[in-house]
Design an enzyme around this catalytic site. Structure first.
Site, PDB file in Angstrom:
ATOM      1  N   ALA C 248      85.209  47.029   6.993  1.00 25.37           N
ATOM      2  CA  ALA C 248      86.342  47.078   7.987  1.00 25.37           C
ATOM      3  C   ALA C 248      86.783  48.310   7.634  1.00 25.37           C
ATOM      4  O   ALA C 248      86.702  49.314   6.794  1.00 25.37           O
ATOM      5  CB  ALA C 248      87.330  45.727   7.834  1.00 25.37           C
ATOM      6  N   HIS C 249      87.941  48.671   8.482  1.00 24.44           N
ATOM      7  CA  HIS C 249      88.765  49.788   8.668  1.00 24.44           C
ATOM      8  C   HIS C 249      89.596  49.995   7.303  1.00 24.44           C
ATOM      9  O   HIS C 249      90.285  49.300   6.867  1.00 24.44           O
ATOM     10  CB  HIS C 249      89.819  49.909   9.738  1.00 24.44           C
ATOM     11  CG  HIS C 249      90.501  48.722   9.982  1.00 24.44           C
ATOM     12  ND1 HIS C 249      90.402  47.479  10.291  1.00 24.44           N
ATOM     13  CD2 HIS C 249      91.818  48.532   9.306  1.00 24.44           C
ATOM     14  CE1 HIS C 249      90.997  46.534  10.211  1.00 24.44           C
ATOM     15  NE2 HIS C 249      92.181  47.099   9.802  1.00 24.44           N
TER      16      HIS C 249
END
Lengths: 349, 349, 349
Positions: C248-249
């Protein structure tokens, strides 16, 4: 990299914040409190409703190297550098970040290498990238952008101002509303995993349903959404799906429900509105989840839930040796419980 | 959407069902008992061997708005509308659904934008879509359809009547039997995750095995199958894989085994025939699963299983507070069990 | 298939092994001890540092049909056929396997159907496959190969001798070091799942960070890596990711950490160096994992870990009936523990 530059005075005006500091200070980028360097602006946002982590580390405020920080009046006193003070720092952050977003919008038009089928209506302001292959009887609304190498089947429709990125695959009969974002690698409308066993093996049933997607829906990279066997698979308005999610045939997901990465939802499950589903959660087929239900990550959801609330499952980690011992006991827990009951009876007698 | 219309008399003849109702009634579509509207036909099928949920809801039969329902003699009495009665409603349903399937078969031929390598044999009736890139020394059998933007490496073969959909990637040395369906985004034959650690870091070992896929195999969207390090990765005849499944290097999956979405199978695991593996199950490397084994969803399979049967794992969900309390206890379960044993001894003395 | 042939004398020389057997024996391929047929060579490698299973089955040595086996002096006595003896069989195996690897390197050059944006610097020895679409302001280093149908956004850079395979999607501002392998279907740099809730629903925040990937990194098929909201998502040198992993980010993964298939890592988690993360493990957002931590497969990691070691979670499988009984007890484990405590007190009094 392209450079975007503002003065603090400009940023204050564009975000609606009150500046306490040097109006002429030049800002060339945005970064987290922890990582920002002089010449950059940072921000402080805290909220349980926030699904983004970066920047919410209050502890980095006193030592930040940012030239300025956007924050609420509550935190202004602790800020060692120039401040942009704003009552609603979420909205301020959204405006601030937008100032530094450089994503270029492609020009309207159909790339010369794109292939468009017959009887498809492409609005004038649509942009279709290189090597796209679009089927027959499709409709694509004004302002929508289709990235390169994306494939769209027959009888598929996309609303206005959509962002269908590169390497997306939309099968036949997928209907998508306005302002939807579909990231690369997403596959929407493939046949579901519906089969019937006979003496020779498993036989595929035809999948006659489509996929129906509302407005303002986001679908993450490499997420898969199967078409329904009979009825459509449905994502209502405002649904947000992260990456690598599997949505099986005939599933219905209610309005404004958000689902984190790697979740699997089995056939014909129905999920309510305003739910939040943590990453890697598994949801069994045919069950019904009501509105406002939250599952924490890796939940194993095998039965219907009607009551709003937070639900969890999983064992969480332990050092391996302790885990082995405890799980061995878990495998005899029914026996342990019976022995305890027996002992209770004996003691009470 | 394209409309397909039949009279009930026609449907009865084409499915082999006995009509009780209006032979001239016009049917324009098929839908579930719950969602059907007048002008549509529905059906009632129940079976534990059925992997599709839609339509199996007997409770919707009394109130269905369908114009007619296909069902077994057992349910005929409860049907409030015109009936198509058939002894084997599964087979009837398959025939019925096929009547309304409109998936267009593309015409034979190689699209002018497709690129075919040298020494590849493409049978005359094969259809190859736009922007496909096919390597050298490949063979593709009669009747097979390759969707647009699909990539095929060198020395790869596909049998007859295959359905290789858009945006599929087949690497070198992938051998696929007859009548296989491979959905979009599937990646077959990438190098496995086999490495050896030395003083500098992890070093990739060459992956010399290929992927060997039998007849009548289905591979879902965005599923990945790695090539073997030495021996081939093997899927026997009739294997069905759902979406987003990971099959690691050197895995063998036996005949007619079905695997639901998001399952991960680690390197060199061997899975028997006629197994059913629930979604999100994880199977450890190098273990052996016998024939006729069923894992329910999210099973954690860390050891070999020889005995046929149904196996489960996972904790299933609880409200978060109760879950926290119980898991805290689970992390001390060995201690709890020891205390109980001690107490038993003391009481018995 | 293409045939590659060596004599045992040649193999001994090329691998640095000592031959005990027929120097003129002709070898046409490599296979596992279990599956090898006459005319093939096999090998025996055992190590806990080895992530490949094939060939490590000592039990198949006495009955192997291989014409020769490469192995350590320790096992030489048990080898029933010609031997290639070598002190470090890992290195020997790497050299041996490389002899039989036939993967063809494409010629340098840009395919005529590829589309390259403005101001992008493509080194002379780069190979770019058919239908690639490469954006503006990109840089691609010497010796790098880009497979067909791969999409690369603006301001993205790739170092030297990279292997970016077919159907990969790299968004804008992705920076990749030297000697990286990115397998088909990988999506790198899509916007993360960062949103803010307001009265109308969830609002996407702009994702201004990029993705920063070091040297010698491998990224498996259909793995997704989101760009950071503010700071970059980072994979340090030597990181190896298997297939279908979600990063994820804002995640940071430390040097030489290896992650098996289907793992999900939530936003802004930080993972140390030299970690080994088993398949299907889930890691919560914002937590910090230190160096040299090992998680076994399907671990549920919800808190930070600073101490090196092996950690596990999950219940592992049981026959379904036993599982049901035990999990029902687990859902009352806090109650069971309280009753035990009460009984202990009563007994002691």
């Amino acid at each position: 990299m392209q450079k975007i530059t503002y003065t603090l005075a400009q940023i204050a005006e564009l975000t609606g914040a009150t500046l306490e500091g040097n109006a002429d200070c030049t800002i060339q980028g945005i970064a987290s409190l922890e990582k920002a360097i002089p010449g950059q602006i940072s921000f402080l946002v805290n909220s349980r409703y926030q699904l983004v982590a970066s920047g919410r580390y209050e502890k980095f405020l006193p030592t930040t190297k940012a030239s300025a920080v956007l924050l609420s009046p509550l935190h202004a006193e602790d800020c060692p550098v120039d401040k942009l003070i704003i009552d609603d720092p979420y909205q301020g952050y959204l405006k601030l970040a937008a100032l530094f977003a450089i994503k270029a919008s492609p020009k309207p038009g159909i790339h010369k290498t794109a292939i468009i089928g017959t009887d498809s209506k492409i609005a004038a302001s649509v942009s279709i990238g290189a090597n796209c292959v679009i089927g027959n009887h499709c409709e694509i609304g004004e302002g929508t952008v289709i990235g390169p190498n994306t494939i769209i089947g027959d009888y598929t429709t996309i609303g206005m101002n959509g962002d269908i990125e590169a390497n997306v695959t939309l099968y036949d009969q997928v209907n998508i509303g306005d302002r939807c974002m579909i990231q690369s690698g997403a596959i929407i409308g493939s046949e579901g995993f519906g089969m019937i066993r006979d003496s020779e093996g498993w036989k595929k049933i035809p999948h006659l349903g489509g996929v129906l997607i509302g407005h303002n829906v986001e679908i993450g990279a490499n997420t898969t959404i199967a078409r329904g066997a009979i009825d459509d698979t449905v994502l209502e308005d405002g649904v947000k799906l992260d990456n690598l999610i599997q949505v099986a045939h005939g599933v219905v997901i209610g309005k404004n429900t958000v689902i984190a990465g790697c979740v699997g939802i089995a056939g014909s499950a129905r999920i309510g509105r305003n739910c939040m589903i943590g990453g890697m959660t598994g949801i069994s087929d045919n069950i019904v989840i009501g509105d406002n239900v939250i599952f924490t990550g890796m939940s194993q959801v095998t039965k219907s839930i009607t009551k709003p609330g937070i639900y969890s499952s999983g064992t969480s980690i332990l050092p391996q040796k302790a885990w082995h011992k405890n799980i061995a006991r878990l495998h005899n827990l029914d026996d342990i419980a019976r022995k305890l009951r027996k002992l209770e009876k004996e003691t009470n007698e």
